[in-house]
Design a protein around this motif. Structure first.
Motif, PDB file in Angstrom:
ATOM      1  N   MET A  88       0.316  11.670   8.025  1.00 28.48           N
ATOM      2  CA  MET A  88       0.569  10.175   7.299  1.00 28.48           C
ATOM      3  C   MET A  88      -0.154   9.238   7.847  1.00 28.48           C
ATOM      4  O   MET A  88      -0.332   9.029   9.090  1.00 28.48           O
ATOM      5  CB  MET A  88       2.112   9.745   7.249  1.00 28.48           C
ATOM      6  CG  MET A  88       2.514   9.183   6.083  1.00 28.48           C
ATOM      7  SD  MET A  88       4.148   8.269   6.175  1.00 28.48           S
ATOM      8  CE  MET A  88       5.119  10.003   5.708  1.00 28.48           C
ATOM      9  N   SER A  89      -1.006   8.585   6.949  1.00 29.85           N
ATOM     10  CA  SER A  89      -1.943   7.420   7.520  1.00 29.85           C
ATOM     11  C   SER A  89      -1.180   6.171   8.047  1.00 29.85           C
ATOM     12  O   SER A  89       0.066   5.924   7.700  1.00 29.85           O
ATOM     13  CB  SER A  89      -2.976   6.986   6.683  1.00 29.85           C
ATOM     14  OG  SER A  89      -2.630   6.368   5.727  1.00 29.85           O
ATOM     15  N   MET A  95       8.836  -4.512  -0.751  1.00 33.20           N
ATOM     16  CA  MET A  95       7.613  -4.418   0.331  1.00 33.20           C
ATOM     17  C   MET A  95       6.762  -5.579   0.422  1.00 33.20           C
ATOM     18  O   MET A  95       6.245  -6.052   1.742  1.00 33.20           O
ATOM     19  CB  MET A  95       6.614  -3.316  -0.524  1.00 33.20           C
ATOM     20  CG  MET A  95       5.522  -2.886   0.419  1.00 33.20           C
ATOM     21  SD  MET A  95       4.487  -1.917  -0.157  1.00 33.20           S
ATOM     22  CE  MET A  95       3.839  -2.344  -1.564  1.00 33.20           C
ATOM     23  N   THR A 147       6.739  -7.164   4.175  1.00 30.77           N
ATOM     24  CA  THR A 147       5.244  -7.601   4.713  1.00 30.77           C
ATOM     25  C   THR A 147       5.369  -8.891   5.486  1.00 30.77           C
ATOM     26  O   THR A 147       4.700  -8.861   6.433  1.00 30.77           O
ATOM     27  CB  THR A 147       4.308  -7.468   3.690  1.00 30.77           C
ATOM     28  OG1 THR A 147       4.056  -6.159   3.040  1.00 30.77           O
ATOM     29  CG2 THR A 147       2.852  -7.903   4.157  1.00 30.77           C
ATOM     30  N   GLU A 186      -1.772   3.039   7.495  1.00 35.41           N
ATOM     31  CA  GLU A 186      -1.376   2.137   6.392  1.00 35.41           C
ATOM     32  C   GLU A 186      -0.252   2.812   5.576  1.00 35.41           C
ATOM     33  O   GLU A 186       0.649   1.602   5.211  1.00 35.41           O
ATOM     34  CB  GLU A 186      -2.588   2.003   5.416  1.00 35.41           C
ATOM     35  CG  GLU A 186      -4.052   1.432   6.052  1.00 35.41           C
ATOM     36  CD  GLU A 186      -5.054   1.544   5.107  1.00 35.41           C
ATOM     37  OE1 GLU A 186      -5.084   2.144   4.054  1.00 35.41           O
ATOM     38  OE2 GLU A 186      -6.352   0.917   5.632  1.00 35.41           O
ATOM     39  N   THR A 187       0.032   3.590   5.313  1.00 36.05           N
ATOM     40  CA  THR A 187       1.035   4.285   4.519  1.00 36.05           C
ATOM     41  C   THR A 187       2.374   4.061   5.400  1.00 36.05           C
ATOM     42  O   THR A 187       3.429   3.602   4.831  1.00 36.05           O
ATOM     43  CB  THR A 187       0.811   5.735   4.352  1.00 36.05           C
ATOM     44  OG1 THR A 187      -0.243   6.083   3.648  1.00 36.05           O
ATOM     45  CG2 THR A 187       2.138   6.450   3.522  1.00 36.05           C
ATOM     46  N   LEU A 188       2.340   4.262   6.483  1.00 29.00           N
ATOM     47  CA  LEU A 188       3.356   4.026   7.561  1.00 29.00           C
ATOM     48  C   LEU A 188       3.879   2.434   7.514  1.00 29.00           C
ATOM     49  O   LEU A 188       4.945   2.135   7.595  1.00 29.00           O
ATOM     50  CB  LEU A 188       3.114   4.354   9.085  1.00 29.00           C
ATOM     51  CG  LEU A 188       3.102   6.085   9.106  1.00 29.00           C
ATOM     52  CD1 LEU A 188       2.815   6.458  10.596  1.00 29.00           C
ATOM     53  CD2 LEU A 188       4.482   6.498   8.826  1.00 29.00           C
ATOM     54  N   ASN A 189       2.809   1.757   7.617  1.00 30.57           N
ATOM     55  CA  ASN A 189       2.939   0.420   7.591  1.00 30.57           C
ATOM     56  C   ASN A 189       3.732  -0.191   6.227  1.00 30.57           C
ATOM     57  O   ASN A 189       4.618  -1.056   6.272  1.00 30.57           O
ATOM     58  CB  ASN A 189       1.374  -0.289   7.771  1.00 30.57           C
ATOM     59  CG  ASN A 189       1.697  -1.976   7.941  1.00 30.57           C
ATOM     60  OD1 ASN A 189       2.748  -2.557   8.263  1.00 30.57           O
ATOM     61  ND2 ASN A 189       0.766  -2.695   7.570  1.00 30.57           N
ATOM     62  N   HIS A 190       2.983   0.410   5.241  1.00 31.60           N
ATOM     63  CA  HIS A 190       3.942   0.024   3.764  1.00 31.60           C
ATOM     64  C   HIS A 190       5.430   0.498   3.909  1.00 31.60           C
ATOM     65  O   HIS A 190       6.156  -0.030   3.223  1.00 31.60           O
ATOM     66  CB  HIS A 190       2.939   0.600   2.588  1.00 31.60           C
ATOM     67  CG  HIS A 190       1.544   0.164   2.449  1.00 31.60           C
ATOM     68  ND1 HIS A 190       1.612  -1.374   2.555  1.00 31.60           N
ATOM     69  CD2 HIS A 190       0.388   0.441   2.354  1.00 31.60           C
ATOM     70  CE1 HIS A 190       0.274  -1.563   2.206  1.00 31.60           C
ATOM     71  NE2 HIS A 190      -0.460  -0.429   2.351  1.00 31.60           N
ATOM     72  N   LEU A 191       5.482   1.580   4.341  1.00 29.31           N
ATOM     73  CA  LEU A 191       6.788   2.108   4.620  1.00 29.31           C
ATOM     74  C   LEU A 191       7.765   1.201   5.070  1.00 29.31           C
ATOM     75  O   LEU A 191       8.665   0.929   4.778  1.00 29.31           O
ATOM     76  CB  LEU A 191       6.808   3.638   4.802  1.00 29.31           C
ATOM     77  CG  LEU A 191       8.294   4.550   4.771  1.00 29.31           C
ATOM     78  CD1 LEU A 191       8.787   4.566   3.497  1.00 29.31           C
ATOM     79  CD2 LEU A 191       7.873   5.772   5.381  1.00 29.31           C
TER      80      LEU A 191
END
Length: 109
Positions: free
Chosen positions: A1-2, A92, A96, A4-9
């Protein structure tokens, strides 16, 4: 998992957790459920105070209302899906904001 994906999650999870905590705290103190009806008092300090609260608590309220109505009345799948996507996106975005504040305070790496 990138990353960025972890940050969004992380933002999504923090947003939903914050929304649930805010609504639960409101319900504990006010002895009634939080709703968008808090904005009905026009031009009163109460309505202005409700805006920031609802900005962060809205995902929980949207999902609670969607699931409650779906049990009583059978709603179309599209309506439930749209409400879920809206609540998720809103969560989300509010998550953020919380992540950005935590990073600015140095509490999150």
């Amino acid at each position: 998992m990138s990353p960025e994906t972890l940050n969004h999650l992380l933002s999504l999870m923090i947003g939903f957790a914050l929304a649930g905590a805010l609504v639960s705290a409101y319900q504990a103190f006010a002895q009634r459920q939080a709703s968008f009806g808090l904005l009905e008092d026009r031009a009163s300090p109460r309505a202005f105070a409700a805006v920031p609260f609802l900005a962060f608590a809205a995902p929980f309220i949207i999902m609670r209302n969607t699931l409650r109505v779906d049990r009583c009345e059978r709603r179309r799948f599209e309506f439930v899906m749209l409400a879920t996507v809206l609540a998720g996106f809103w969560s989300m975005m509010s998550g953020t904001v919380v992540v950005m504040v935590l990073r600015a305070l140095g509490l999150l790496g």
